[in-house]
Motif scaffolding. Sequence first.
Motif, short mmCIF file in Angstrom:
data_model
loop_
_atom_site.label_atom_id
_atom_site.label_comp_id
_atom_site.label_asym_id
_atom_site.label_seq_id
_atom_site.Cartn_x
_atom_site.Cartn_y
_atom_site.Cartn_z
N PRO A 16 0.80 -1.24 0.00
CA PRO A 16 0.00 0.00 0.00
C PRO A 16 0.83 1.28 0.00
CG PRO A 16 -0.05 -1.06 2.16
CD PRO A 16 0.64 -2.01 1.24
N ALA A 17 2.17 1.17 0.13
CA ALA A 17 3.03 2.36 0.11
C ALA A 17 4.34 2.01 -0.58
CB ALA A 17 3.28 2.87 1.53
N ARG A 18 5.10 3.05 -0.93
CA ARG A 18 6.37 2.85 -1.63
C ARG A 18 7.26 4.07 -1.46
NH1 ARG A 18 3.18 1.99 -7.13
NH2 ARG A 18 2.27 0.54 -5.64
N ILE A 19 8.37 4.12 -2.18
CA ILE A 19 9.27 5.27 -2.15
C ILE A 19 8.67 6.41 -2.96
CG2 ILE A 19 11.55 6.14 -2.84
CD1 ILE A 19 12.60 3.26 -2.39
N THR A 20 8.62 7.60 -2.38
CA THR A 20 8.04 8.76 -3.07
C THR A 20 9.06 9.55 -3.87
OG1 THR A 20 8.39 10.16 -1.13
CG2 THR A 20 6.25 9.06 -1.33
N GLU A 21 10.34 9.56 -3.42
CA GLU A 21 11.34 10.41 -4.07
C GLU A 21 12.74 9.92 -3.74
OE1 GLU A 21 10.72 14.33 -2.41
OE2 GLU A 21 11.62 13.78 -0.50
N PHE A 22 13.70 10.42 -4.53
CA PHE A 22 15.12 10.14 -4.30
C PHE A 22 15.85 11.47 -4.15
CE2 PHE A 22 19.41 9.74 -6.23
CZ PHE A 22 19.99 8.96 -5.24
N ILE A 23 16.72 11.53 -3.13
CA ILE A 23 17.46 12.76 -2.84
C ILE A 23 18.94 12.43 -2.67
CG2 ILE A 23 17.60 14.81 -1.37
CD1 ILE A 23 14.86 13.81 -0.16
N ARG A 63 3.22 21.18 -3.71
CA ARG A 63 2.77 19.79 -3.60
C ARG A 63 2.61 19.39 -2.14
NH1 ARG A 63 6.86 16.69 -1.52
NH2 ARG A 63 9.00 17.39 -1.90
N GLY A 64 2.00 18.22 -1.94
CA GLY A 64 1.97 17.60 -0.63
C GLY A 64 3.16 16.67 -0.47
N THR A 65 3.32 16.11 0.71
CA THR A 65 4.47 15.25 1.00
C THR A 65 4.53 14.05 0.06
OG1 THR A 65 4.34 15.89 3.32
CG2 THR A 65 5.59 13.90 2.81
N LEU A 66 3.38 13.48 -0.26
CA LEU A 66 3.34 12.26 -1.07
C LEU A 66 3.17 12.58 -2.56
CD1 LEU A 66 1.07 10.06 1.25
CD2 LEU A 66 3.56 10.38 1.30
N TYR A 67 3.55 13.80 -2.95
CA TYR A 67 3.40 14.28 -4.32
C TYR A 67 1.94 14.23 -4.75
CZ TYR A 67 8.40 14.69 -4.72
OH TYR A 67 9.69 15.10 -4.52
N ASP A 68 1.10 14.61 -3.79
CA ASP A 68 -0.33 14.71 -4.05
C ASP A 68 -0.75 16.17 -3.91
OD1 ASP A 68 0.16 14.97 -1.37
OD2 ASP A 68 -1.16 13.37 -0.71
N GLU A 69 -2.03 16.41 -4.01
CA GLU A 69 -2.52 17.77 -3.83
C GLU A 69 -2.29 18.21 -2.40
OE1 GLU A 69 -3.85 19.83 -6.13
OE2 GLU A 69 -3.37 18.30 -7.63
N TYR A 70 -1.85 19.45 -2.22
CA TYR A 70 -1.59 19.94 -0.88
C TYR A 70 -2.89 20.48 -0.28
CZ TYR A 70 -1.79 24.80 -2.53
OH TYR A 70 -2.20 26.00 -3.04
#
Length: 383
Positions: A257-264, A372-379
């Motif tokens: 149900p979840a995964r990696i959102t971003e790479f830094i 954006r929001g944290t999960l790259y969704d709507e803020y």
Amino acid sequence: MINQIKTIQHILEDVENDRELSQSDGFMLLSQSDETIINAIRQTADKLRQKQVGKTVTYIINRNINFTNICEQHCNFCAFRRDAGDDGAFWLNTEQIIKKATDAVKRGATEICMQGGLNPEAKIRGSSLQYYQQLIISLKQTFPNLHLHAFSPQEIQFIAREDKISYTEVIMTLKNAGLGSMPGTAAEVLDDKVRRIICPEKINSKTWLEIISLAHSLGLYTTSTLLSGHIETPQQQIQHLSQLRNLQKIAIENNYPARITEFIILPFVGKDAPLPLRKRVKREQPSVKDTLLLTAVSRIFLGKWIPNHQPSWVKLGLDGAKEALRWGCNDIGGTLMEEHITTMAGAMGGTCMEVETLQEAIASLNRPYQQRGTLYDEYSSYC
């Protein structure tokens, strides 16, 4: 040289045709020094970014809260940690944390990013988990819609060890209390030969990967990071990227149900870091040139699996971060409002970025911007 150029050209053509890079392909790209070839790699990464996530550059309004720098560990790259009683040691109480969060929300923040040192005294009724749980509950009771992005895999392991409980119990208790996502920090470089030198007391690579994958299976999103530009080799950088890619594949293929959102990428800042590693690296500030090539190769290597890439303006400065948007990045990060860990190592990028400054930096590249929001969704807006 001509044969090498042909090989690079074939690799880049394959990438544009959606072929996944092998570790040897990634190492070859990362080993280039010819400016013409490097520019071709940059252009490919930029095209891939456009194809995967479009032209818009995102950012988030957030506040970073490091609630304590008292830490039982002694990482060789860390200028942040202190022992209890040392000059400069601090441990914020709940009232101080709420005050910082209140200020952040007034300034438009939708996220609080919270991490701290591993303080064995941080307990309620003898329980480390209850202390961390109460931090979350206190924030969520005050700001129920605020996203809490907090506690790295190292902190999860620390809590589990202190309370002699499972990682699952720790993650689920914090998630049920209101934890929204987990930073993929403490990864440093996922090679235990490197870790034994730069962070010998930290969890090993296997444990970091285990906790991140477990978080995904339990519905908690994470980010992912790479600490670069110290003693690690290009081969170890590519191996690190390969493990992150495999981690994301596991989450997707198992329908977690979840995964990696971003790479830094977090380039090493050595100015005020502990002397042994600083002397070994022989560089006070990150190499922007090396970081940009790694940025481009990371976009190409991670491909469709981790589409969101972010530079660190704290470590590279705003100009360096802005340039990274031409090398495969599609997000410029957050406002942070305050930052201690990297700044105490001697970083020159600053501790706070105004929204307008981030927007102007993005606009100067003729790219549109979007909060954006944290999960790259709507803020969401907190009024």
